[in-house]
Design an enzyme around this catalytic site. Structure first.
Site, PDB file in Angstrom:
ATOM      1  N   HIS A   1       1.014  -1.023  -0.062  1.00  0.00           N
ATOM      2  CA  HIS A   1      -0.146   0.232   0.061  1.00  0.00           C
ATOM      3  C   HIS A   1       0.641   1.240   0.188  1.00  0.00           C
ATOM      4  O   HIS A   1       0.182   2.114  -0.689  1.00  0.00           O
ATOM      5  CB  HIS A   1      -0.943   0.476   1.246  1.00  0.00           C
ATOM      6  CG  HIS A   1      -2.025  -1.825   1.360  1.00  0.00           C
ATOM      7  ND1 HIS A   1      -2.344  -1.484   2.292  1.00  0.00           N
ATOM      8  CD2 HIS A   1      -2.633  -2.039   0.574  1.00  0.00           C
ATOM      9  CE1 HIS A   1      -3.201  -2.769   1.945  1.00  0.00           C
ATOM     10  NE2 HIS A   1      -3.619  -2.550   0.741  1.00  0.00           N
TER      11      HIS A   1
ATOM     12  N   SER B   1      -2.745  -6.683   2.610  1.00  0.00           N
ATOM     13  CA  SER B   1      -3.456  -6.823   4.101  1.00  0.00           C
ATOM     14  C   SER B   1      -3.845  -8.261   4.506  1.00  0.00           C
ATOM     15  O   SER B   1      -3.730  -8.687   6.034  1.00  0.00           O
ATOM     16  CB  SER B   1      -3.776  -6.528   4.238  1.00  0.00           C
ATOM     17  OG  SER B   1      -4.202  -4.922   4.328  1.00  0.00           O
TER      18      SER B   1
END
Length: 379
Positions: free
Chosen positions: A17, A131
């Site tokens: 990210h 994630s």
């Protein structure tokens, strides 16, 4: 481009990210991270906690043109347009990602009249980082050392603190404790994980990582040997406190005895005697005089770091050197090699890990690691 958006749940934010945000900064004056609350998911961290983690992670990189907005009850693509971002940026790792993101892009534009999407492809070393990937790492021995490679520092710290918090609450049975008892335990959790103990800035090895690793070793030992639950709790109590005090050149009490006294002063348990003996057993000046039935478990847990894979061991060795940064190189090599030779002799005699479970799994690897470190130091 003036403003670009990046959206997601970001629970936790990963280095993947962060790479996308970095790419966004290269093509726009301002980046807005649209953080989805998404009530259908059960995130580990609240939206406010995730926002704080992202803010800290960007600040750590020196990125002052990244803003985080929590999106509640709206589509992120529509929220992006409302905030002046005509484009969103997304990372594409696989063809499956492209198929999914293309569908979302069409919905965002054609159905929601929201922001368009720009796709970027991360470098190969970040291609599998997500994630869900990071979440799946939690649990086994060494999980924290592995996770550290895939998330920014603030996200890692938040995750480790959350894990330690759950361990602490389980140890003191928060579910059945009264309010004064949990408040008292809360104070000690904050103290042990804070700047004066394992969370201290100068703690390069005897820190939160060390605490997590040891508690995982205790878990594995308990799962494989089925000891009495009370014995598991005693070892955990001792491990939480055994390095709580770690001061070079401290006058008076040894660090181990200081930690033992700290445990006694905590009044966290109705029976303090067992754990205090185990804390004292980690002091080589007191070890021989202690005959506690769990002593070898405690010492084996504390020394288990010597038998980890090479990457973890080298991180450990670097951490030890940093903690002794006040010692010059010549003296450090002499003292460190002396310690390693002593431990190697014990391992070669089958005495390093006094517990059979640890000796069977860790002894040979510990010898190899220590011999390699001595060779590096001598070279």
């Amino acid at each position: 481009m003036k403003k670009i958006g990046f959206s997601g749940t970001l629970d936790p934010i990963t280095n993947g990210h962060m790479w996308v945000i970095g790419e966004a900064r290269s093509i726009a004056d301002e980046v807005v991270v649209f953080l989805s609350e998404n009530s259908s998911k059960k995130p580990k961290f609240s939206a406010e906690e995730r926002k704080s983690i992202i803010d800290l992670s960007c600040a750590e990189e020196g990125w002052d043109n990244v803003q985080v907005v929590i999106v509640k009850g709206d589509y992120t693509a529509r929220a992006a347009k409302k905030h002046g971002a005509d484009c969103l940026i997304r990372g594409i790792r696989t063809t499956a990602d492209f198929d999914y993101e293309n569908l979302i892009q069409q919905t965002n534009v054609d159905v929601l009249q929201g922001a368009k999407t720009i796709f970027v492809m991360p470098p190969r070393d970040l291609g599998s980082v997500s994630s869900s990937f990071v979440k799946a790492l939690e649990g086994p021995i060494g999980w924290n050392w592995i996770m550290k490679k895939f998330v920014p520092g603030p996200a890692y710290h938040a995750w480790v603190m959350s894990w330690l918090r759950a361990e602490w609450e389980s140890l003191w049975d928060y579910a059945h404790a009264d309010v004064p008892a949990t408040a008292h335990a809360d104070e000690w959790f904050a103290r042990l994980t804070g700047a004066t103990a394992y969370g201290g800035a100068t703690r390069h090895y005897h820190n939160l990582d060390h605490l997590v690793h040891g508690l995982c070793e205790i878990r594995a030992w308990a799962a494989n040997t089925a000891p009495e639950p009370r014995d598991v709790d005693i070892v955990k109590q001792a491990f939480w406190f055994h390095d709580a005090i770690y001061e070079h050149g401290a006058d008076g009490l040894s660090n181990e005895e200081g930690s033992a006294q700290l445990w006694l002063g905590s009044s966290l348990s109705h029976d303090m005697a067992d754990a205090v003996e185990l804390i004292r057993a980690t002091d080589h000046f007191q070890e021989q005089s202690i005959a506690h039935r769990l002593k070898h478990i405690m010492l084996s847990v504390d020394l288990a770091i010597l038998a980890q894979d090479d990457e973890v061991y080298q991180n450990y060795a670097r951490g030890i050197r940093q903690e002794f940064g006040h010692v010059d190189d010549v003296e450090y090599v002499q003292r460190r090699c002396g310690v390693l030779r002593h431990l190697c002799r014990k391992a070669e005699a089958g005495l390093l890990f006094g517990d059979a479970y640890f000796s069977e799994h860790y002894n040979e690897r510990a010898i190899d690691n220590m011999q390699r470190e001595m060779a590096r130091l001598a070279g």
